[in-house]
Design a protein around this motif. Structure first.
Motif, short mmCIF file in Angstrom:
data_model
loop_
_atom_site.label_atom_id
_atom_site.label_comp_id
_atom_site.label_asym_id
_atom_site.label_seq_id
_atom_site.Cartn_x
_atom_site.Cartn_y
_atom_site.Cartn_z
N MET A 236 4.24 0.39 13.16
CA MET A 236 4.82 1.16 12.08
C MET A 236 6.28 0.71 11.89
O MET A 236 7.04 0.65 12.84
N LYS A 237 6.63 0.41 10.67
CA LYS A 237 7.97 -0.05 10.35
C LYS A 237 8.95 1.11 10.36
O LYS A 237 8.64 2.20 9.90
N THR A 238 10.16 0.87 10.88
CA THR A 238 11.23 1.88 10.89
C THR A 238 12.50 1.25 10.35
O THR A 238 12.87 0.17 10.77
N LYS A 239 13.15 1.94 9.42
CA LYS A 239 14.42 1.48 8.88
C LYS A 239 15.52 2.38 9.45
O LYS A 239 15.31 3.56 9.68
N LYS A 240 16.71 1.78 9.67
CA LYS A 240 17.81 2.49 10.29
C LYS A 240 19.01 2.52 9.36
O LYS A 240 19.36 1.51 8.74
N ILE B 218 20.14 7.49 11.22
CA ILE B 218 18.94 8.09 10.65
C ILE B 218 17.83 7.04 10.70
O ILE B 218 18.03 5.91 10.26
N LEU B 219 16.71 7.42 11.27
CA LEU B 219 15.54 6.54 11.32
C LEU B 219 14.55 7.01 10.27
O LEU B 219 14.26 8.20 10.17
N TRP B 220 14.06 6.08 9.46
CA TRP B 220 13.09 6.41 8.41
C TRP B 220 11.84 5.58 8.62
O TRP B 220 11.88 4.36 8.68
N LYS B 221 10.71 6.27 8.73
CA LYS B 221 9.41 5.62 8.86
C LYS B 221 8.68 5.77 7.53
O LYS B 221 8.07 6.81 7.26
N PRO B 222 8.76 4.76 6.67
CA PRO B 222 8.16 4.87 5.34
C PRO B 222 6.67 5.17 5.35
O PRO B 222 6.17 5.84 4.45
N ASP B 223 5.96 4.72 6.37
CA ASP B 223 4.51 4.96 6.44
C ASP B 223 4.18 6.44 6.66
O ASP B 223 3.09 6.89 6.32
#
Length: 67
Positions: free
Chosen positions: A1-5, A13-18
């Motif tokens: 699962m991709k995570t953007k920081k 803030i960590l965002w998991k678009p999935d």
């Protein structure tokens, strides 16, 4: 699962678009931070750290978290 920081220098803030259900709570709560029409769409420098922590805790899907 991709995570953007996204960091404001104090927290990240960590965002998991999935996982995101696009409920819009983030945009409604802190529109100066979250703007899906811009890139990057999360700008944590536009709010105080305590405001970010409070908002992220209300994310219903768990797509947003704090590191």
């Amino acid at each position: 699962m991709k995570t953007k920081k996204y960091s404001n220098g104090e927290i990240t803030i960590l965002w998991k678009p999935d996982k995101c259900t696009h409920s819009g709570i983030c945009v409604k709560t802190l529109p100066k931070v979250y703007n899906p029409k811009e890139r990057p769409w999360v700008k944590p420098e536009n709010a105080k750290t305590d405001e970010l922590i409070d908002q992220v805790s209300k994310c219903p899907s768990g797509a947003l978290s704090i590191k």
